[in-house]
Design a protein around this motif. Structure first.
Motif, PDB file in Angstrom:
ATOM      1  N   ASP A  40     -22.197 -16.279   7.618  1.00 25.63           N
ATOM      2  CA  ASP A  40     -21.296 -16.348   6.468  1.00 25.63           C
ATOM      3  C   ASP A  40     -20.062 -17.152   6.834  1.00 25.63           C
ATOM      4  N   LEU A  41     -19.690 -17.112   8.114  1.00 26.26           N
ATOM      5  CA  LEU A  41     -18.549 -17.877   8.625  1.00 26.26           C
ATOM      6  C   LEU A  41     -19.070 -19.050   9.443  1.00 26.26           C
ATOM      7  N   ASP A  42     -18.298 -20.132   9.482  1.00 24.12           N
ATOM      8  CA  ASP A  42     -18.736 -21.325  10.212  1.00 24.12           C
ATOM      9  C   ASP A  42     -18.401 -21.289  11.697  1.00 24.12           C
ATOM     10  N   ASP A  43     -17.461 -20.447  12.084  1.00 17.88           N
ATOM     11  CA  ASP A  43     -16.995 -20.456  13.469  1.00 17.88           C
ATOM     12  C   ASP A  43     -17.317 -19.141  14.187  1.00 17.88           C
ATOM     13  N   VAL A  44     -18.551 -18.678  14.026  1.00 21.97           N
ATOM     14  CA  VAL A  44     -18.973 -17.417  14.624  1.00 21.97           C
ATOM     15  C   VAL A  44     -18.924 -17.524  16.146  1.00 21.97           C
ATOM     16  N   THR A  45     -18.334 -16.515  16.772  1.00 23.37           N
ATOM     17  CA  THR A  45     -18.262 -16.458  18.231  1.00 23.37           C
ATOM     18  C   THR A  45     -19.105 -15.323  18.810  1.00 23.37           C
ATOM     19  N   GLY A  46     -19.615 -14.453  17.940  1.00 24.72           N
ATOM     20  CA  GLY A  46     -20.443 -13.348  18.384  1.00 24.72           C
ATOM     21  C   GLY A  46     -20.669 -12.374  17.246  1.00 24.72           C
ATOM     22  N   ALA A 119     -33.587  -0.706   7.461  1.00 26.98           N
ATOM     23  CA  ALA A 119     -33.032   0.027   8.602  1.00 26.98           C
ATOM     24  C   ALA A 119     -31.504   0.028   8.520  1.00 26.98           C
ATOM     25  N   PRO A 120     -30.879   1.172   8.780  1.00 25.33           N
ATOM     26  CA  PRO A 120     -29.419   1.266   8.645  1.00 25.33           C
ATOM     27  C   PRO A 120     -28.661   0.654   9.829  1.00 25.33           C
ATOM     28  N   PHE A 121     -28.529  -0.669   9.765  1.00 29.18           N
ATOM     29  CA  PHE A 121     -27.707  -1.434  10.716  1.00 29.18           C
ATOM     30  C   PHE A 121     -26.565  -2.074   9.942  1.00 29.18           C
ATOM     31  N   TRP A 122     -25.430  -2.211  10.595  1.00 28.56           N
ATOM     32  CA  TRP A 122     -24.289  -2.923  10.024  1.00 28.56           C
ATOM     33  C   TRP A 122     -23.880  -3.981  11.015  1.00 28.56           C
ATOM     34  N   LYS A 123     -23.709  -5.206  10.510  1.00 30.62           N
ATOM     35  CA  LYS A 123     -23.432  -6.353  11.368  1.00 30.62           C
ATOM     36  C   LYS A 123     -22.091  -6.964  10.986  1.00 30.62           C
ATOM     37  N   LYS A 124     -21.266  -7.148  11.993  1.00 32.70           N
ATOM     38  CA  LYS A 124     -19.975  -7.804  11.803  1.00 32.70           C
ATOM     39  C   LYS A 124     -19.987  -9.128  12.563  1.00 32.70           C
ATOM     40  N   GLU A 125     -19.720 -10.220  11.846  1.00 29.58           N
ATOM     41  CA  GLU A 125     -19.573 -11.511  12.505  1.00 29.58           C
ATOM     42  C   GLU A 125     -18.172 -11.601  13.089  1.00 29.58           C
ATOM     43  N   LEU A 126     -18.098 -12.003  14.336  1.00 32.37           N
ATOM     44  CA  LEU A 126     -16.825 -12.216  15.006  1.00 32.37           C
ATOM     45  C   LEU A 126     -16.557 -13.716  15.009  1.00 32.37           C
ATOM     46  N   SER A 127     -15.329 -14.100  14.673  1.00 34.87           N
ATOM     47  CA  SER A 127     -15.020 -15.527  14.631  1.00 34.87           C
ATOM     48  C   SER A 127     -13.559 -15.755  14.986  1.00 34.87           C
ATOM     49  N   ARG A 128     -13.237 -17.007  15.235  1.00 33.24           N
ATOM     50  CA  ARG A 128     -11.855 -17.371  15.553  1.00 33.24           C
ATOM     51  C   ARG A 128     -10.941 -17.162  14.348  1.00 33.24           C
ATOM     52  N   SER A 129     -11.507 -17.217  13.135  1.00 34.14           N
ATOM     53  CA  SER A 129     -10.696 -17.057  11.936  1.00 34.14           C
ATOM     54  C   SER A 129     -10.630 -15.612  11.444  1.00 34.14           C
ATOM     55  N   GLY A 130     -11.274 -14.687  12.165  1.00 38.90           N
ATOM     56  CA  GLY A 130     -11.262 -13.282  11.781  1.00 38.90           C
ATOM     57  C   GLY A 130     -12.666 -12.708  11.717  1.00 38.90           C
ATOM     58  N   ASP A 131     -12.743 -11.400  11.703  1.00 42.05           N
ATOM     59  CA  ASP A 131     -14.039 -10.720  11.666  1.00 42.05           C
ATOM     60  C   ASP A 131     -14.465 -10.469  10.223  1.00 42.05           C
ATOM     61  N   HIS A 132     -15.789 -10.321  10.038  1.00 43.26           N
ATOM     62  CA  HIS A 132     -16.329 -10.241   8.687  1.00 43.26           C
ATOM     63  C   HIS A 132     -17.603  -9.402   8.709  1.00 43.26           C
ATOM     64  N   TRP A 133     -17.626  -8.303   7.932  1.00 39.68           N
ATOM     65  CA  TRP A 133     -18.846  -7.507   7.794  1.00 39.68           C
ATOM     66  C   TRP A 133     -19.823  -8.290   6.943  1.00 39.68           C
ATOM     67  N   VAL A 134     -21.062  -8.379   7.387  1.00 42.94           N
ATOM     68  CA  VAL A 134     -22.085  -9.179   6.731  1.00 42.94           C
ATOM     69  C   VAL A 134     -22.813  -8.334   5.690  1.00 42.94           C
ATOM     70  N   GLU A 135     -22.913  -8.869   4.485  1.00 44.65           N
ATOM     71  CA  GLU A 135     -23.661  -8.226   3.407  1.00 44.65           C
ATOM     72  C   GLU A 135     -25.142  -8.589   3.546  1.00 44.65           C
ATOM     73  N   GLN A 136     -25.996  -7.743   3.017  1.00 47.80           N
ATOM     74  CA  GLN A 136     -27.419  -8.031   3.014  1.00 47.80           C
ATOM     75  C   GLN A 136     -27.671  -9.299   2.200  1.00 47.80           C
ATOM     76  N   LYS A 137     -28.514 -10.160   2.701  1.00 50.48           N
ATOM     77  CA  LYS A 137     -28.778 -11.445   2.060  1.00 50.48           C
ATOM     78  C   LYS A 137     -29.844 -11.302   0.967  1.00 50.48           C
ATOM     79  N   ASP A 138     -29.669 -12.041  -0.128  1.00 46.83           N
ATOM     80  CA  ASP A 138     -30.662 -12.072  -1.201  1.00 46.83           C
ATOM     81  C   ASP A 138     -32.009 -12.541  -0.664  1.00 46.83           C
ATOM     82  N   SER A 139     -31.982 -13.518   0.237  1.00 49.14           N
ATOM     83  CA  SER A 139     -33.241 -14.056   0.783  1.00 49.14           C
ATOM     84  C   SER A 139     -33.997 -12.990   1.574  1.00 49.14           C
ATOM     85  N   ASP A 140     -33.275 -12.119   2.280  1.00 49.76           N
ATOM     86  CA  ASP A 140     -33.927 -11.028   3.011  1.00 49.76           C
ATOM     87  C   ASP A 140     -34.548 -10.020   2.044  1.00 49.76           C
ATOM     88  N   ARG A 141     -33.818  -9.687   0.977  1.00 45.54           N
ATOM     89  CA  ARG A 141     -34.362  -8.766  -0.025  1.00 45.54           C
ATOM     90  C   ARG A 141     -35.608  -9.358  -0.691  1.00 45.54           C
TER      91      ARG A 141
END
Length: 152
Positions: A40-46, A119-141
């Motif tokens: 979701d972010l362009d500068d993901v660091t982890g 499966a109940p997982f929650w993923k947060k993208e870490l980036s230089r511009s800030g962290d962001h909780w990732v929403e489930q993607k339409d393509s995955d659904r």
């Protein structure tokens, strides 16, 4: 078998466990997911992953059971990592043994696709511009829903 862990896993070791799992195996299909440098972010660091202990394992075991009802599944292993992960780290391993490649491929893809949405997982993208909780993607659904349509 389902394992949720912070530690990395060894692909060769996991493959060998599948290979040694029993008689009648003619095919092993595996999938390994990695941490990408974008999302979701362009500068993901982890990434940072959390889960619902106990429930996560139960849901994934249910997916393996469902796969076994649809295809000839001789054995299956799912490993999913949690905690902090760096770019390029392994996140998830899905491996399926079957008598035939078609069943192994289909069951492996089904488990991975269904895992992404159930499966109940929650993923947060870490980036230089800030962290962001990732929403489930339409393509995955959509991909997961395709498996339900195929069953009908």
């Amino acid at each position: 078998m389902v394992i949720i862990q912070a530690a990395d896993f060894d692909l060769a070791e996991e493959y060998q466990k599948l290979r040694n799992s029993g008689n009648g195996t003619g095919a092993i299909a595996t999938f390994t997911g990695l941490v990408r440098d974008h999302g979701d972010l362009d500068d993901v660091t982890g990434l940072f992953l959390e889960h619902y202990p106990g429930m996560t394992e139960q849901v994934i075991e249910g997916l393996i059971t469902e796969a076994g009802k649809r295809w000839d599944v001789r054995a299956a292993r799912v490993i999913h990592r949690i905690g902090s992960l760096a770019l390029g780290d392994q996140i998830v391993f899905v491996g399926v043994c079957s008598a035939h490649r078609g069943d192994a491929f289909a069951a492996c893809q089904f488990i991975m696709d269904a895992l992404k949405t159930s499966a109940p997982f929650w993923k947060k993208e870490l980036s230089r511009s800030g962290d962001h909780w990732v929403e489930q993607k339409d393509s995955d659904r959509t991909q997961s829903e395709q498996w339900h349509k195929r069953q009908e």
